[in-house]
Design a protein around this motif. Structure first.
Motif, mmCIF file in Angstrom:
data_model
loop_
_atom_site.group_PDB
_atom_site.id
_atom_site.type_symbol
_atom_site.label_atom_id
_atom_site.label_comp_id
_atom_site.label_asym_id
_atom_site.label_seq_id
_atom_site.Cartn_x
_atom_site.Cartn_y
_atom_site.Cartn_z
ATOM 1 N N TYR A 2 0.843 -1.181 0.000
ATOM 2 C CA TYR A 2 0.000 0.000 0.000
ATOM 3 C C TYR A 2 0.886 1.240 0.000
ATOM 4 O O TYR A 2 1.878 1.317 0.709
ATOM 5 N N GLU A 3 0.524 2.217 -0.796
ATOM 6 C CA GLU A 3 1.304 3.436 -0.857
ATOM 7 C C GLU A 3 1.029 4.291 0.367
ATOM 8 O O GLU A 3 -0.084 4.356 0.877
ATOM 9 N N SER A 4 2.061 4.997 0.824
ATOM 10 C CA SER A 4 1.869 5.929 1.908
ATOM 11 C C SER A 4 1.081 7.123 1.407
ATOM 12 O O SER A 4 1.124 7.477 0.245
ATOM 13 N N THR A 5 0.345 7.757 2.310
ATOM 14 C CA THR A 5 -0.379 8.951 1.935
ATOM 15 C C THR A 5 0.561 10.139 2.010
ATOM 16 O O THR A 5 1.572 10.127 2.700
ATOM 17 N N THR A 6 0.232 11.205 1.303
ATOM 18 C CA THR A 6 0.999 12.431 1.448
ATOM 19 C C THR A 6 0.656 13.120 2.752
ATOM 20 O O THR A 6 1.438 13.899 3.279
ATOM 21 N N SER A 7 -0.535 12.842 3.290
ATOM 22 C CA SER A 7 -0.928 13.342 4.600
ATOM 23 C C SER A 7 -1.014 12.153 5.543
ATOM 24 O O SER A 7 -1.687 11.186 5.273
ATOM 25 N N GLY A 8 -0.332 12.257 6.699
ATOM 26 C CA GLY A 8 -0.366 11.154 7.646
ATOM 27 C C GLY A 8 0.790 10.192 7.479
ATOM 28 O O GLY A 8 0.884 9.206 8.189
ATOM 29 N N GLY A 9 1.700 10.481 6.538
ATOM 30 C CA GLY A 9 2.878 9.652 6.378
ATOM 31 C C GLY A 9 2.530 8.210 6.078
ATOM 32 O O GLY A 9 1.609 7.921 5.325
ATOM 33 N N SER A 10 3.278 7.280 6.679
ATOM 34 C CA SER A 10 3.072 5.862 6.398
ATOM 35 C C SER A 10 1.958 5.254 7.246
ATOM 36 O O SER A 10 1.630 4.079 7.078
ATOM 37 N N TRP A 11 1.357 6.036 8.119
ATOM 38 C CA TRP A 11 0.361 5.515 9.042
ATOM 39 C C TRP A 11 -1.036 5.387 8.445
ATOM 40 O O TRP A 11 -1.759 4.451 8.761
ATOM 41 N N ILE A 12 -1.454 6.340 7.631
ATOM 42 C CA ILE A 12 -2.850 6.446 7.220
ATOM 43 C C ILE A 12 -2.992 6.118 5.740
ATOM 44 O O ILE A 12 -2.340 6.728 4.897
ATOM 45 N N ARG A 13 -3.875 5.149 5.407
ATOM 46 C CA ARG A 13 -4.029 4.675 4.040
ATOM 47 C C ARG A 13 -5.476 4.838 3.561
ATOM 48 O O ARG A 13 -6.367 4.120 4.022
ATOM 49 N N PRO A 14 -5.751 5.782 2.688
ATOM 50 C CA PRO A 14 -7.107 5.848 2.114
ATOM 51 C C PRO A 14 -7.384 4.586 1.294
ATOM 52 O O PRO A 14 -6.565 4.185 0.472
ATOM 53 N N LEU A 15 -8.523 3.984 1.520
ATOM 54 C CA LEU A 15 -8.891 2.768 0.811
ATOM 55 C C LEU A 15 -9.973 3.064 -0.224
ATOM 56 O O LEU A 15 -10.908 3.806 0.031
ATOM 57 N N ARG A 16 -9.789 2.494 -1.418
ATOM 58 C CA ARG A 16 -10.758 2.561 -2.514
ATOM 59 C C ARG A 16 -10.943 3.970 -3.074
ATOM 60 O O ARG A 16 -11.917 4.257 -3.748
ATOM 61 N N ASN A 17 -10.028 4.881 -2.796
ATOM 62 C CA ASN A 17 -9.961 6.192 -3.465
ATOM 63 C C ASN A 17 -11.266 6.987 -3.388
ATOM 64 O O ASN A 17 -11.612 7.718 -4.302
ATOM 65 N N ALA A 18 -11.971 6.856 -2.266
ATOM 66 C CA ALA A 18 -13.238 7.576 -2.143
ATOM 67 C C ALA A 18 -13.145 8.782 -1.217
ATOM 68 O O ALA A 18 -14.132 9.446 -0.960
ATOM 69 N N ALA A 19 -11.937 9.067 -0.726
ATOM 70 C CA ALA A 19 -11.805 10.039 0.362
ATOM 71 C C ALA A 19 -12.368 11.409 0.036
ATOM 72 O O ALA A 19 -12.966 12.063 0.874
ATOM 73 N N GLN A 20 -12.187 11.902 -1.187
ATOM 74 C CA GLN A 20 -12.589 13.265 -1.490
ATOM 75 C C GLN A 20 -14.089 13.402 -1.754
ATOM 76 O O GLN A 20 -14.616 14.509 -1.739
ATOM 77 N N ARG A 21 -14.781 12.303 -2.005
ATOM 78 C CA ARG A 21 -16.192 12.386 -2.367
ATOM 79 C C ARG A 21 -17.118 12.166 -1.181
ATOM 80 O O ARG A 21 -18.313 12.393 -1.289
ATOM 81 N N SER A 22 -16.592 11.748 -0.062
ATOM 82 C CA SER A 22 -17.418 11.290 1.035
ATOM 83 C C SER A 22 -17.685 12.383 2.063
ATOM 84 O O SER A 22 -16.920 13.326 2.212
ATOM 85 N N GLN A 23 -18.793 12.207 2.784
ATOM 86 C CA GLN A 23 -19.154 13.147 3.833
ATOM 87 C C GLN A 23 -18.337 12.942 5.099
ATOM 88 O O GLN A 23 -18.103 13.875 5.853
ATOM 89 N N VAL A 24 -17.943 11.691 5.345
ATOM 90 C CA VAL A 24 -17.282 11.318 6.590
ATOM 91 C C VAL A 24 -16.142 10.364 6.279
ATOM 92 O O VAL A 24 -16.236 9.530 5.376
ATOM 93 N N HIS A 25 -15.049 10.472 7.037
ATOM 94 C CA HIS A 25 -13.951 9.510 6.962
ATOM 95 C C HIS A 25 -14.018 8.595 8.180
ATOM 96 O O HIS A 25 -14.036 9.068 9.322
ATOM 97 N N LEU A 26 -14.052 7.294 7.947
ATOM 98 C CA LEU A 26 -14.017 6.305 9.016
ATOM 99 C C LEU A 26 -12.595 5.770 9.127
ATOM 100 O O LEU A 26 -12.095 5.129 8.199
ATOM 101 N N VAL A 27 -11.941 6.031 10.247
ATOM 102 C CA VAL A 27 -10.569 5.584 10.470
ATOM 103 C C VAL A 27 -10.625 4.204 11.114
ATOM 104 O O VAL A 27 -11.186 4.041 12.205
#
Length: 273
Positions: A2-27
């Motif tokens: 899994y690629e690291s995110t540009t935000s959150g470094g190697s810790w946080i991984r957006p799954l299925r590329n839906a992050a920008q379209r959604s109302q809420v992020h579930l961590v």
């Protein structure tokens, strides 16, 4: 991988590329030995309303050369800082087993530092912090440790049967066990100003219904409890039901100007196996 995110470094991984379209992020916080990618199925079920950010602990997969963190407090500190770039968007926290404890501690840090509190905490497959057990599985010999893993059913038996794979995965899982088995909440009365939903399996050997229900003691906001059929890894068979619970709670909170009143009696829903 899994690629690291540009935000959150190697810790946080957006799954299925839906992050920008959604109302809420579930961590999503993995169980002992687990990884961020485990939550791909849940991410798919929650599209497009809710996006999933998977937490990748060090010591596994693409972070396998990094040292393990065998302390829940230190782990929560690192994840809390890694989530800073995401807090401008509504966040909710979901953990399974060990991940529930880590998510709880991350929520505590958001409140302690007066940062935007999570919308909700979903505590899956884990007894409440007010219900510690005296466990020492992490110190057991390999045979006993592997027997424990087999009894819970979350590890592929083929991995446990392969000598090379065992040498790779056992230190990681054992380190996570050490972290969660030595964890104690600062006080058993630690209370969040965050709605909590406990989700548990009706045959989970590591969590009784009373221990799951005790999560109500850790919130000053609303509490619910969902009981699904299965053992410790009931989430394998109940992705759709869990997604329904998450969607109902989070989209309901987003549609209200204020959070719902505290619920004194847990509502228990039964899923199908």
């Amino acid at each position: 991988m899994y690629e690291s995110t540009t935000s959150g470094g190697s810790w946080i991984r957006p799954l299925r590329n839906a992050a920008q379209r959604s109302q809420v992020h579930l961590v999503c916080f993995p169980f002992a030995g687990g990884s961020a990618g485990y939550f791909h199925a849940l991410a798919k079920s929650l599209e497009p309303d809710i996006s999933v950010l998977g937490v990748q602990y060090p010591g596994r997969q693409d972070r396998r050369h990094e040292p393990l963190i065998e302390d829940i407090g230190r782990l929560a500190d690192e994840i809390y800082e890694a989530l800073a770039p995401w807090e401008t968007q509504p966040l909710a926290l979901f953990g399974h087993s060990m991940g529930s404890v880590v998510a709880f501690e991350v929520a505590r840090r958001f409140e302690r530092e007066n940062r935007r509190a999570p919308l909700a905490l979903f505590a899956s497959g884990r007894r409440a912090p007010s219900c510690p057990r005296d466990e020492n599985v992490h110190a057991a010999d390999d045979a006993s440790f592997i027997a424990n893993l087999r009894s819970l059913g979350g590890t592929d038996p083929a991995l446990l049967d392969d000598d090379e794979m065992r040498r790779m995965i056992l230190p990681v899982i054992r380190g996570d066990y050490r972290a969660v088995e030595t964890y104690r909440a600062p006080t058993t009365q630690t209370v969040l100003n965050v709605p909590v939903m406990a989700i548990t399996g009706d045959r989970d050997p590591s969590v009784t219904l009373a221990e799951a229900s005790a999560w109500r003691e850790h919130t000053a906001e609303s509490f619910e409890m969902a009981v699904l059929t299965g053992g410790h890894f009931f989430i394998h068979e109940h992705v759709a039901e869990i997604a329904d619970c998450v969607r109902r709670v989070l989209l309901g909170l987003r549609s209200e100007d204020t959070r719902p009143p505290r619920v004194d009696t847990a509502s228990q829903s039964r899923g199908q196996s």
